[in-house]
Design an enzyme around this catalytic site. Structure first.
Site, mmCIF file in Angstrom:
data_model
loop_
_atom_site.group_PDB
_atom_site.id
_atom_site.type_symbol
_atom_site.label_atom_id
_atom_site.label_comp_id
_atom_site.label_asym_id
_atom_site.label_seq_id
_atom_site.Cartn_x
_atom_site.Cartn_y
_atom_site.Cartn_z
ATOM 1 N N ARG A 27 0.816 -1.213 0.000
ATOM 2 C CA ARG A 27 0.000 0.000 0.000
ATOM 3 C C ARG A 27 0.855 1.271 0.000
ATOM 4 O O ARG A 27 0.356 2.350 -0.275
ATOM 5 C CB ARG A 27 -0.907 0.013 1.235
ATOM 6 N N TRP A 70 2.241 6.242 6.193
ATOM 7 C CA TRP A 70 2.612 7.011 5.002
ATOM 8 C C TRP A 70 2.471 8.466 5.426
ATOM 9 O O TRP A 70 1.360 8.945 5.645
ATOM 10 C CB TRP A 70 1.655 6.660 3.856
ATOM 11 N N ASN A 96 -5.481 5.376 10.702
ATOM 12 C CA ASN A 96 -5.434 5.724 9.272
ATOM 13 C C ASN A 96 -6.398 6.876 9.066
ATOM 14 O O ASN A 96 -7.489 6.881 9.642
ATOM 15 C CB ASN A 96 -5.905 4.556 8.400
ATOM 16 N N GLU A 477 -2.730 6.747 -20.347
ATOM 17 C CA GLU A 477 -2.496 5.642 -19.423
ATOM 18 C C GLU A 477 -1.083 5.085 -19.615
ATOM 19 O O GLU A 477 -0.390 4.776 -18.647
ATOM 20 C CB GLU A 477 -3.571 4.567 -19.646
ATOM 21 N N GLU A 484 5.277 6.240 -13.578
ATOM 22 C CA GLU A 484 5.158 5.635 -12.245
ATOM 23 C C GLU A 484 6.266 4.661 -11.917
ATOM 24 O O GLU A 484 6.849 4.713 -10.845
ATOM 25 C CB GLU A 484 3.856 4.822 -12.183
ATOM 26 N N HIS A 500 -0.034 21.721 -32.705
ATOM 27 C CA HIS A 500 -0.443 22.850 -31.865
ATOM 28 C C HIS A 500 0.537 23.112 -30.723
ATOM 29 O O HIS A 500 0.212 23.821 -29.782
ATOM 30 C CB HIS A 500 -1.857 22.605 -31.320
ATOM 31 N N LYS A 596 -0.668 2.532 -2.858
ATOM 32 C CA LYS A 596 -1.619 1.781 -3.675
ATOM 33 C C LYS A 596 -3.008 2.368 -3.606
ATOM 34 O O LYS A 596 -3.713 2.454 -4.594
ATOM 35 C CB LYS A 596 -1.629 0.312 -3.225
#
Ligand code: F6R
Length: 601
Positions: A27, A70, A96, A477, A484, A500, A596
């Site tokens: 995570r 985190w 959390n 994507e 990433e 452009h 995550k």
């Protein structure tokens, strides 16, 4: 983001707590800590392995809580790591979420002489629980009293040195599950730590708290009114959270794509009658027939999937669709007439804070909401009026791969279903959907070629991704995936935009990944590519059919209906990002600075 685990029962809590933290590592986090009844607390900045290596063998107790943090408020130091305690050292708390009014709470406690030891918002809550506990030493009463003064979001687990056999957990806006054992309870902020131990769980809902001891459990509202809750069964199994011989979860999850497509369509397509069954939507059929306007929302990859959902629904059904990033949508003035409007929220985790808030905002305006969610029982799955699950299994790699593909498949199913509600079927697309798993298998079978291309381009500093129509969101994507996991600067543009402005970037060191399958805009894309080639730009072409002339590299995917091509063209881009990151020896499954599941705004 942050993760919570807890255990109370007859056995030693420590092994579950450490393994649970390891299971939650995916995570994203930057420090970790553990509290075990009768032993005390251990905290470390950095990896769980550091915490594990300094945990003495006699750190044993029948109850405990642990946390991966985190950092949001305060640096990722040992001091700021959870569990946090109160002035007396009796209370231990992991959290959390974000306590929004922590400054005011801290100031008022400091005025009473309480000395704070960390910079976190969480310590304000631990200190407040401590204060209430000094007034009334019953842990659940102290937690309830403290929470009544809190603004913000939380999933918490709290223990007291004076009630060592008890964990109190509570939730508002941040998920918590209770795993049921044999006179033992497990607590976790997502299902993965529970899988080796139990699949029988209670999902805590917002505004609920639970008291867990080795003798039993009770669930109440935050005002301590009893609540009856059923036990549910986790759909995932332990095998699905193992790497199964692969170096990284990311590759394992990409290789699962054929199976993921099969799972997304299983039992949902009746080819003989050209019919789509979506159990979750059956009760909403009348409403779907009357739909006049659709809004789709999500964040990151889920937003790019939403953009393809927009094209799918507009092309197949002809209803106007608007797609908006959830973090923007939730703050826009809502001008939508709820009559005949639907909000579709796309989220793998079902916990993304902005997407969840966009759902809540839509509901406040009386708009019907539909979730496209992978994690069963997650907040978005529970709060939307209806929904369709992805059934992609757990996705552990931080970068979304198989779940993104499953989102595209589910959005295609929803488009077909909407068309069916309007009285017609789209037989060709329906048939092609069943062929996608084999098409995906054939792309994956050629992955060595992509590995070779990746080795050639691994040193690049920049990359451009372009596409048109159905390939336009895939360009975004693809660029996101590369950024990433490989930290390469990547830009994405609609291919028609090159003249452009972005054409100025092109030189031999700035390659373009061109999504150019032979779809209805192939010729247009080809001329945009010529503009790049004639300025010395290198082209990696993702295409179908015969090989176009003059490209530096060509990756072919099978031909299918253009509305389904994104499901195939995204696969080589995921592999490219993966192999480039691997040649750069980067931490692919846990890229720097990323988490995550983004459960805070
Ligand atoms: C990118 C990625 C993220 C997520 C985004 C939304 O690879 O994984 O951009 O797509 O954070 O997450 P979910 O789908 O859980 O709402």
């Amino acid at each position: 983001m942050c993760g919570i685990v807890g255990y109370v029962g007859k056995r030693n809590a420590t092994p579950f707590l450490i393994e649970g933290l390891e299971a939650l590592e995916y995570r994203g986090y930057d420090s970790a800590g553990i509290y075990v009844a009768g032993k005390g607390v251990l905290k470390r900045a950095g990896k769980v392995s550091v915490l594990k290596s300094c945990t003495p063998s006699d750190f044993i107790g029948a109850a405990g809580i642990a946390h991966t943090r985190w950092a949001t408020h305060g640096a990722p130091t040992e001091n700021n790591a959870h569990p946090h305690t109160d002035a007396t050292g009796n209370i231990w708390l992991v959290h959390n979420g974000i306590i929004e009014n922590y400054r005011a709470i801290r100031a008022s406690l400091e005025a009473e002489g309480v000395v704070f030891r960390s910079e976190t918002d969480t310590e304000a809550l631990a200190q407040l629980v401590g204060k209430k506990y000094r007034e009334l030493p019953i842990l659940e009463a102290a937690v309830a009293a403290a929470l009544s003064e809190i603004r913000g979001a939380y999933g918490i687990a709290v223990m007291s040195t004076r009630e060592a056999d008890k964990i109190v957990v509570a939730r508002l806006g941040s998920p918590l599950l209770i795993g049921m054992g044999d006179r033992e309870y497990y607590v976790a902020s997502d299902a993965t730590p529970l899988l080796p131990h139990t699949r029988r769980v209670i999902y805590l809902d917002d505004g609920e708290m639970a008291v867990l001891t080795s003798h039993g459990h009770s669930i109440t509202s935050l005002t301590q009114a009893p609540i009856e809750k059923g036990i549910e069964t986790l759909e995932w199994n332990i095998e699905s959270v193992k790497k199964k011989g692969h170096d990284h979860f990311m590759l394992k999850e990409i290789l699962e794509i054929p199976e993921v497509i099969e799972n997304a369509i299983r039992g949902r397509l009746d080819l003989e009658n050209s019919h789509v069954h979506l159990g979750g939507l059956a009760d909403a059929e009348e409403r779907l027939r009357k739909t006049k306007r659709i809004i789709i929302t999500g964040c990151g990859s889920a937003y790019y999937a939403s953009l393809i959902g927009e094209l799918l629904i507009e092309e197949i059904v002809g209803i106007p669709v608007e797609t908006e990033i959830a973090s923007e949508l939730r703050y826009r003035r809502c001008t939508v007439d709820p009559e005949g409007a639907i909000l579709i929220a796309v989220s793998q985790s079902g916990e993304t804070a902005d997407t969840l808030e966009a759902v809540r905002e839509a509901k406040r305006h009386g708009i019907f909401t539909l979730g496209v969610v992978n994690v069963v029982g997650s907040s978005i799955a529970r709060e939307t009026d209806t929904g369709v699950y992805n059934h992609a299994g757990p996705e552990i790699g931080v970068a979304s791969t198989k779940a993104f593909v499953s989102q595209l498949v589910v959005l295609a199913l929803i488009a077909l279903y909407l068309k069916q509600c309007h009285g017609t079927a789209e037989t060709n697309i329906l048939q092609e959907l069943t062929r996608l798993p084999d098409y995906a298998r054939s792309i994956l079978g050629e992955r060595e070629q992509i590995e070779e291309i990746a080795a050639k381009y691994a040193g690049m500093q920049n990359a451009l991704f372009i596409g048109r129509k159905f390939q336009y969101p895939i360009a975004y994507e693809g660029a996101l995936k590369l950024k990433e996991v490989s930290y390469v600067h990547a830009e994405a543009y609609g291919a028609g935009e090159m003249k452009h402005g972005p054409l100025a970037l092109i030189d031999p060191e700035f390659p373009t990944i061109a999504l150019m399958p032979r779809d209805s805009v192939y010729e247009k894309t080809l001329s945009n590519i010529e503009e790049i080639r004639s300025r010395g730009g290198k082209i990696i072409a993702i295409t179908t059919g015969s090989t176009p002339q003059g490209m530096n590299e060509v990756i072919s995917v099978p031909e299918t209906h253009e509305a389904l091509l994104p499901i195939l063209t995204t696969i080589p881009l995921q592999l490219l990002a993966y192999y480039i990151a691997r040649s750069r020896a980067l931490p692919i499954d846990m890229p720097r600075n990323l988490a995550k599941s983004v459960t805070v705004e």
